[in-house]
Design an enzyme around this catalytic site. Structure first.
Site, PDB file in Angstrom:
ATOM      1  N   THR A   2       0.828  -1.207   0.000  1.00 36.18           N
ATOM      2  CA  THR A   2       0.000   0.000   0.000  1.00 36.18           C
ATOM      3  C   THR A   2       0.862   1.256   0.000  1.00 36.18           C
ATOM      4  OG1 THR A   2      -0.081  -0.092   2.410  1.00 36.18           O
ATOM      5  CG2 THR A   2      -1.955  -1.038   1.249  1.00 36.18           C
ATOM      6  N   SER A  34      32.173  -4.699   7.671  1.00 39.01           N
ATOM      7  CA  SER A  34      30.951  -5.224   8.281  1.00 39.01           C
ATOM      8  C   SER A  34      31.105  -6.683   8.594  1.00 39.01           C
ATOM      9  CB  SER A  34      29.749  -5.044   7.363  1.00 39.01           C
ATOM     10  OG  SER A  34      29.531  -6.220   6.635  1.00 39.01           O
ATOM     11  N   GLY A  52      12.679 -10.824   5.559  1.00 39.68           N
ATOM     12  CA  GLY A  52      11.723  -9.751   5.302  1.00 39.68           C
ATOM     13  C   GLY A  52      11.620  -8.786   6.467  1.00 39.68           C
ATOM     14  N   LEU A  53      12.709  -8.649   7.238  1.00 38.64           N
ATOM     15  CA  LEU A  53      12.672  -7.761   8.405  1.00 38.64           C
ATOM     16  C   LEU A  53      13.383  -6.433   8.124  1.00 38.64           C
ATOM     17  CD1 LEU A  53      13.327 -10.454  11.147  1.00 38.64           C
ATOM     18  CD2 LEU A  53      11.146  -9.383  10.568  1.00 38.64           C
ATOM     19  N   SER A 107      16.580  -5.392   6.846  1.00 37.43           N
ATOM     20  CA  SER A 107      17.901  -4.983   7.313  1.00 37.43           C
ATOM     21  C   SER A 107      18.411  -3.798   6.494  1.00 37.43           C
ATOM     22  CB  SER A 107      18.885  -6.148   7.259  1.00 37.43           C
ATOM     23  OG  SER A 107      18.780  -6.809   6.032  1.00 37.43           O
ATOM     24  N   SER A 108      17.973  -3.673   5.239  1.00 38.55           N
ATOM     25  CA  SER A 108      18.505  -2.581   4.412  1.00 38.55           C
ATOM     26  C   SER A 108      18.083  -1.217   4.970  1.00 38.55           C
ATOM     27  CB  SER A 108      18.098  -2.740   2.954  1.00 38.55           C
ATOM     28  OG  SER A 108      16.710  -2.851   2.837  1.00 38.55           O
ATOM     29  N   GLU A 157      17.436   4.232  -1.224  1.00 42.46           N
ATOM     30  CA  GLU A 157      16.893   2.974  -1.763  1.00 42.46           C
ATOM     31  C   GLU A 157      16.333   3.195  -3.174  1.00 42.46           C
ATOM     32  OE1 GLU A 157      16.553  -0.938  -0.868  1.00 42.46           O
ATOM     33  OE2 GLU A 157      16.517   0.304   0.920  1.00 42.46           O
ATOM     34  N   ASP A 187       9.444   0.745   5.311  1.00 45.32           N
ATOM     35  CA  ASP A 187      10.580   0.184   6.052  1.00 45.32           C
ATOM     36  C   ASP A 187      11.344   1.268   6.812  1.00 45.32           C
ATOM     37  OD1 ASP A 187       9.697  -1.943   4.557  1.00 45.32           O
ATOM     38  OD2 ASP A 187      11.432  -2.019   3.239  1.00 45.32           O
TER      39      ASP A 187
HETATM   40  C1  GLA Z   1       8.971  -4.049   0.835  1.00 39.51           C
HETATM   41  C2  GLA Z   1       9.186  -2.570   0.522  1.00 39.51           C
HETATM   42  C3  GLA Z   1       8.141  -1.712   1.240  1.00 39.51           C
HETATM   43  C4  GLA Z   1       6.733  -2.212   0.967  1.00 39.51           C
HETATM   44  C5  GLA Z   1       6.635  -3.724   1.181  1.00 39.51           C
HETATM   45  C6  GLA Z   1       5.330  -4.302   0.733  1.00 39.51           C
HETATM   46  O1  GLA Z   1       9.216  -4.290   2.199  1.00 39.51           O
HETATM   47  O2  GLA Z   1      10.479  -2.173   0.888  1.00 39.51           O
HETATM   48  O3  GLA Z   1       8.286  -0.362   0.857  1.00 39.51           O
HETATM   49  O4  GLA Z   1       6.322  -1.857  -0.340  1.00 39.51           O
HETATM   50  O5  GLA Z   1       7.663  -4.427   0.491  1.00 39.51           O
HETATM   51  O6  GLA Z   1       4.277  -3.786   1.473  1.00 39.51           O
END
Ligand code: GLA
Length: 379
Positions: free
Chosen positions: A34, A66, A124-125, A127-128, A160, A172
């Site tokens: 979204t 790193s 999917g947490l 880190s970037s 990014e 993020d």
């Molecule tokens: C990744 C992207 C976010 C977002 C999600 C999906 O984490 O970095 O900006 O778009 O996917 O909701």
């Protein structure tokens, strides 16, 4: 971690760091894809993240070390190009340096830099975003500059989008920047406007990381972004947030089958985020959980960013007692599932879910019981 990174810095560079910063990873709570559509989203900053230690140098050398790779890479301050030789994590701090002037801020010259993390990668947490925010805070500190939280978040997103080259939204970086322990971060991505929502005490996060990743994950993310923008164009709006579910349905004949499904997911998901805020205020975790699972079903059937493995985990978790709801978290196309559970859900049940997964797929997901934590800060 704070003492560990200072000690490591000393071991590598023979002196104390001038500044140590920390930025958390995040869980996407609800609001899948979204953010770049101008919608709303809820995320949780977690108690794990990235630490960065930096000290300025007199010369124009930038030494990056790193624990992700265990090596030092030295670049001249004049080098501002994207790195493609296997040290790609450096693109996050380099992207931040390249972004600073766009916000009227000065880029640092030479420095010694060390990064450490206790965030599992590929789960999917995010880190970037954590590297970007921790680096941004450190670079500001060594150049004697200050930026407000919103600017820091925007610097990370700029890095990014424009340097790393991912057309992500602000989720993020926004959650890593505005996170607060025992709260969720609410973002209205159009402003953007950031807020926090208290998390009821009995809310526990469990992450099941499948370690599966679609080979084309970056390309698929960009493709979804493109499909959403195309759907917005056909609907005559600048971003999908401006379209109502009725408008999307009315335009079904004009949209391609895929564009229709993507748009339907986005407008309904935005409505689910807003409903989630309302039921959270009432402390109704069962209702929150139902919305989380509905979000997953929409990713699965409309947005097309789930996988068989993620669906299996969600199905198994949804049928497990003391789980309020479960959904994929983050971009999708592999990665991890998040479950919202009560305190009565424990390691034994989590292991039973992993057993069932292992029996079917021959590999075991990692299980992480996550706590919330505060946003990016100088420590
Ligand atoms: C990744 C992207 C976010 C977002 C999600 C999906 O984490 O970095 O900006 O778009 O996917 O909701």
């Amino acid at each position: 971690m704070q003492q560990k990174i200072a000690a490591l810095f000393k071991e590598i560079h023979g002196r104390e760091p001038a500044v140590v910063t920390r930025a958390p990873g995040r869980i996407e709570f609800i609001g899948n894809h979204t953010d770049y559509n101008g919608g709303t989203v809820l995320g949780a900053s977690i108690d794990r993240g990235v630490w960065v230690a930096v000290a300025p140098r007199e010369d124009a050398k930038r030494n990056f070390f790193s624990l992700f790779t265990g090596e030092t890479v030295t670049l001249d301050a004049a080098v501002s190009l994207k790195q493609t030789d296997g040290t790609s994590w450096i693109n996050y701090p380099l992207g931040v340096i390249a972004a600073l002037p766009a916000f009227g801020l000065q880029a640092p010259q030479g420095f010694d830099y060390v990064a450490m993390s206790d965030l599992p990668t590929g789960a999917g947490l995010s880190s970037s975003a954590a590297i970007e925010l921790a680096s941004g805070l450190a670079f500001l500190a060594i150049t004697g500059q200050h930026a407000d939280r919103e600017t820091l978040v925007k610097i990370g997103k700029h890095a990014e989008n424009h340097f790393v080259g991912v057309p992500c939204g602000i989720l993020d970086q926004g959650v890593s920047g505005f996170g607060k322990a025992n709260h969720l971060v609410f973002i209205d991505c159009r402003g953007p406007r950031f807020d926090t929502v208290p998390l009821p005490g009995d809310a526990h996060f469990w992450i099941f990381n499948t370690h599966t990743k679609h080979a084309l994950v970056d390309g698929l993310y960009a493709a979804r972004h493109r499909e959403c923008m195309e759907a917005a164009k056909v609907l005559g709006v600048s971003l999908l947030v401006e379209a109502t579910p009725a408008q999307v349905d009315g335009a079904k004949g004009k949209l391609s089958a895929d564009a229709y499904k993507r748009a339907k997911h986005v407008v309904e998901e935005i409505a689910r985020v807003d409903q989630t805020v309302q039921v959270l205020e009432k402390g109704d975790l069962a209702a929150v959980g139902a919305l989380l699972t509905a979000s997953h079903r929409s990713s699965q059937t409309l947005f097309g960013n789930s996988t068989e493995e993620l669906d299996f985990l969600v199905d198994t978790l949804a049928a497990t007692p003391n789980v309020f709801g479960a959904r994929l978290t983050g971009g999708g196309f592999g990665g991890a599932v998040m479950a919202l559970a009560s305190a009565d859900f424990g390691d034994a049940q989590a292991q039973a879910v992993a057993d069932a997964y292992e029996k079917k797929y021959g590999a075991r997901p990692d299980i992480l019981h996550m706590l919330t934590g505060d946003g990016a800060q100088v420590v």
